[in-house]
Design an enzyme around this catalytic site. Sequence first.
Site, PDB file in Angstrom:
ATOM      1  N   GLU A 147      46.188  -3.602  -3.787  1.00  0.00           N
ATOM      2  CA  GLU A 147      47.459  -3.382  -4.566  1.00  0.00           C
ATOM      3  C   GLU A 147      47.354  -2.754  -5.881  1.00  0.00           C
ATOM      4  OE1 GLU A 147      49.131  -6.730  -1.917  1.00  0.00           O
ATOM      5  OE2 GLU A 147      47.437  -6.571  -2.953  1.00  0.00           O
ATOM      6  N   THR A 148      48.611  -2.156  -5.940  1.00  0.00           N
ATOM      7  CA  THR A 148      48.765  -1.050  -7.286  1.00  0.00           C
ATOM      8  C   THR A 148      50.115  -1.953  -7.726  1.00  0.00           C
ATOM      9  OG1 THR A 148      47.790   0.967  -6.581  1.00  0.00           O
ATOM     10  CG2 THR A 148      49.545   0.688  -8.322  1.00  0.00           C
TER      11      THR A 148
END
Length: 266
Positions: free
Chosen positions: A46-47
């Site tokens: 995830e970002t």
Amino acid sequence: MQLKLYQVDAFTERTFGGNPAAVVPLDDWLPDATMQAIALENNLSETAFFVPRDDGGFDLRWFTPLIEADLCGHATLGTAWVLFNRLGHAGGTITFHTRSGPLTVTRDGDRLAMDFPAQPPAPIGSAAGIGDVAGAIGVRPEAVLAAPYALAVLDSEETVRAVRPDFRRVAALDIPELIITAPGAEGGDCDFVSRFFAPTGGIDEDPVTGSAHCILIPYWAERLGKTEMFARQVSARGGALWCALRGDRVSIAGYAAPYLEGTIAV
């Protein structure tokens, strides 16, 4: 455009453990396609992107390399760590506004404790479903339950650690995000262990998954007859989570370790 980027390893006290999350502070939202492209470029599970609000909280969104996620624990923990430790956030609690409603993160000594929704799983009641999961992971579960993710209960920590999934078959499941779990080994230091697979989101195996513990905590609280537990996600990187059931909410706490600070050109 130049943007700051931080990379933080969540649910670990050491760099190169836990789950790496990228965190990108914004003044205003970028186009969705741009945020998705940044997440793909980062190639982490995830970002996180966040924007400050007038009420002192933050709007927060999470992107995998392929999709926008509805809920993410480790990138929320990483974002809170950046705000507390790099961006000078005052006070002991941060409120994030997300697709899954308001989420708070509170300092708990050196740990950060997240308040997330509890998502108790229900049995699927289908022998065919159990067989499909068995075919995907190579071992027959004792039970298969479902919430936002599928949950396969195995007999032991050793079995969980030994699973080598067929990710194509995991992706073909009716719920293609799969948690496997078992009690912690006798004489070990944890109440339960888990692993998490999400190939359709671009993540074959997620190193440590906060959102999965929204399901795991109510399950194990009922099974073990206790509301406070210590858990390990036994991926190759590994992660440690201090867990508690608080009615219809769960507390998921852990450490974080900084890895990278830089600037990206968009």
